[in-house]
Every structure is written in C-alpha cells, then in structure tokens.
Design a protein around this motif. Sequence first.
Motif, PDB file in Angstrom:
ATOM      1  N   GLY A  39       0.863  -1.023  -0.040  1.00 11.83           N
ATOM      2  CA  GLY A  39       0.164  -0.270   0.189  1.00 11.83           C
ATOM      3  C   GLY A  39       0.864   1.002  -0.291  1.00 11.83           C
ATOM      4  N   LEU A  40       2.149   1.599  -0.920  1.00 11.02           N
ATOM      5  CA  LEU A  40       3.017   2.346  -0.581  1.00 11.02           C
ATOM      6  C   LEU A  40       2.921   2.818  -1.909  1.00 11.02           C
ATOM      7  N   ARG A  41       2.908   4.850  -2.385  1.00  9.83           N
ATOM      8  CA  ARG A  41       2.832   5.036  -3.275  1.00  9.83           C
ATOM      9  C   ARG A  41       4.455   4.305  -4.688  1.00  9.83           C
ATOM     10  N   ALA A  42       4.772   4.122  -3.714  1.00  9.19           N
ATOM     11  CA  ALA A  42       6.221   3.362  -4.785  1.00  9.19           C
ATOM     12  C   ALA A  42       7.381   3.120  -3.851  1.00  9.19           C
ATOM     13  N   VAL A  43       8.184   1.968  -3.888  1.00  9.46           N
ATOM     14  CA  VAL A  43       9.808   1.701  -3.586  1.00  9.46           C
ATOM     15  C   VAL A  43      10.050   1.982  -4.712  1.00  9.46           C
ATOM     16  N   GLU A  44      10.917   2.954  -5.011  1.00  7.78           N
ATOM     17  CA  GLU A  44      12.289   3.644  -6.172  1.00  7.78           C
ATOM     18  C   GLU A  44      13.436   2.286  -5.930  1.00  7.78           C
ATOM     19  N   GLU A  45      13.633   2.194  -4.321  1.00  6.66           N
ATOM     20  CA  GLU A  45      14.816   0.941  -4.376  1.00  6.66           C
ATOM     21  C   GLU A  45      14.752  -0.028  -2.942  1.00  6.66           C
ATOM     22  N   LEU A  46      15.315  -1.475  -2.647  1.00  7.82           N
ATOM     23  CA  LEU A  46      15.430  -2.090  -2.381  1.00  7.82           C
ATOM     24  C   LEU A  46      16.232  -3.110  -2.120  1.00  7.82           C
ATOM     25  N   SER A  47      17.063  -3.011  -1.470  1.00  3.20           N
ATOM     26  CA  SER A  47      18.278  -3.295  -1.682  1.00  3.20           C
ATOM     27  C   SER A  47      18.490  -4.382   0.447  1.00  3.20           C
ATOM     28  N   ALA A  48      19.573  -5.568  -0.257  1.00  4.23           N
ATOM     29  CA  ALA A  48      19.833  -6.080   1.022  1.00  4.23           C
ATOM     30  C   ALA A  48      21.363  -6.207   1.163  1.00  4.23           C
ATOM     31  N   ALA A  49      21.835  -6.483   1.680  1.00  2.00           N
ATOM     32  CA  ALA A  49      23.565  -7.098   2.473  1.00  2.00           C
ATOM     33  C   ALA A  49      23.621  -8.029   3.303  1.00  2.00           C
ATOM     34  N   LEU A  50      23.131  -9.377   3.547  1.00  2.00           N
ATOM     35  CA  LEU A  50      23.361 -10.631   3.990  1.00  2.00           C
ATOM     36  C   LEU A  50      24.305 -10.739   4.114  1.00  2.00           C
ATOM     37  N   ARG A  51      24.505 -11.209   5.253  1.00  2.00           N
ATOM     38  CA  ARG A  51      25.545 -12.675   5.619  1.00  2.00           C
ATOM     39  C   ARG A  51      24.792 -14.073   6.762  1.00  2.00           C
ATOM     40  N   VAL A  52      25.059 -15.365   5.625  1.00  2.99           N
ATOM     41  CA  VAL A  52      23.795 -16.745   5.667  1.00  2.99           C
ATOM     42  C   VAL A  52      24.526 -17.852   6.179  1.00  2.99           C
ATOM     43  N   TRP A  53      24.568 -17.956   6.939  1.00  3.74           N
ATOM     44  CA  TRP A  53      24.967 -19.517   7.822  1.00  3.74           C
ATOM     45  C   TRP A  53      24.145 -20.226   8.202  1.00  3.74           C
ATOM     46  N   ARG A  54      24.678 -21.616   8.469  1.00  2.00           N
ATOM     47  CA  ARG A  54      23.366 -22.314   9.155  1.00  2.00           C
ATOM     48  C   ARG A  54      24.711 -23.127  10.394  1.00  2.00           C
TER      49      ARG A  54
END
Length: 175
Positions: A39-54
Amino acid sequence: MTANECARPERIDTIGSAYRTVSIVATAEECVALAARFGLRAVEELSAALRVWRDATGIVADGRVRARVVQACVVTDESVATAVDEPIAVRFVAAEALASAADEIELAADALDTISYNGPTIDLGEAVAETMALALDPFPRSPAAAAALAAAGVVSEESVGPFGALAALRDKMGG
C-alpha cells in the motif's frame, strides 16, 4: 501460497556453517509489485547485504536492508519520502522441526525472528521485503500535517501534555 514479489530462493543444501554473503537488489518491476502489496505510493529502491550460514538450530541470515519508499501522509495525503536502513536478523527453521519443538521453545533476550520453511529452499527476498515493510512508519506525516491538523482544530499532544485533553474536556463540561 503466492510467490513473493521479490523472491530470492537459496538452496539450503548450499548453506554451510561458514557464512557467505548474499546481495539482493530489487528490480523496477519488483519494486512496483512491492509498493502495491504494501500500500505504498512507490518503492524506489530496495536492497540488502546479508550474511547467511547454518547453525545447530537452523539457517541464520543477518545484515542490513536499505530502501527508499514513498508513502501517503495520513493527514494531508501528500507524498512522504522515507528512507529505510534497518538491521535484519532472522532464523529459518524447517516447518516440521518448528512444529515438533513448538511446546519446548524458550526465547532468549537475543532471540532472532523465526521463519519456517518447507522444501529445499528459503526465500531471503521475502524476509527482506517484510523487514522493509515493518520498518516503515505506520502513520507517516508530511511537513504540512501539523498545520493541517491545527487548522482543523486538532490540538497536538505536544502542546497540551498527556493530560491536557482530559483537563480541557473537564473544563468544557463545567467540572
């Protein structure tokens, strides 16, 4: 279940105990779909920097989610530009393991949000999208909101204090 607008499946059999980095950048089409979903007017940018491990209890992902979105002011309906820079820390646990441990789960103070999964993949994109949405102000206000409220006769809590409205009501009723 419908597919996430910004799906980023990661095969769980490729995730080991040593962390690896994963970068997510939403496409323009994904941003449009996410704006509609939340319900937003716009998402101009979306990014993520993640670390993933078990680890012993599941698959952990942590890092940062960044976004630029446009919301509607709840008072004036003007567009409000919002920046998101939010930490993310989640644990993915197999649905069957989560169900069998449901009665035994004890949450520590530093417990991570838990997301269940079925099958051979987890969806990091859905976790990023949800983190963005939860970081947004649910009642965004434009710079013109205070003046619009004052013009409508709404007195702000800042100007009267927490008990000012009650005192005004008491005085108005002759008490």
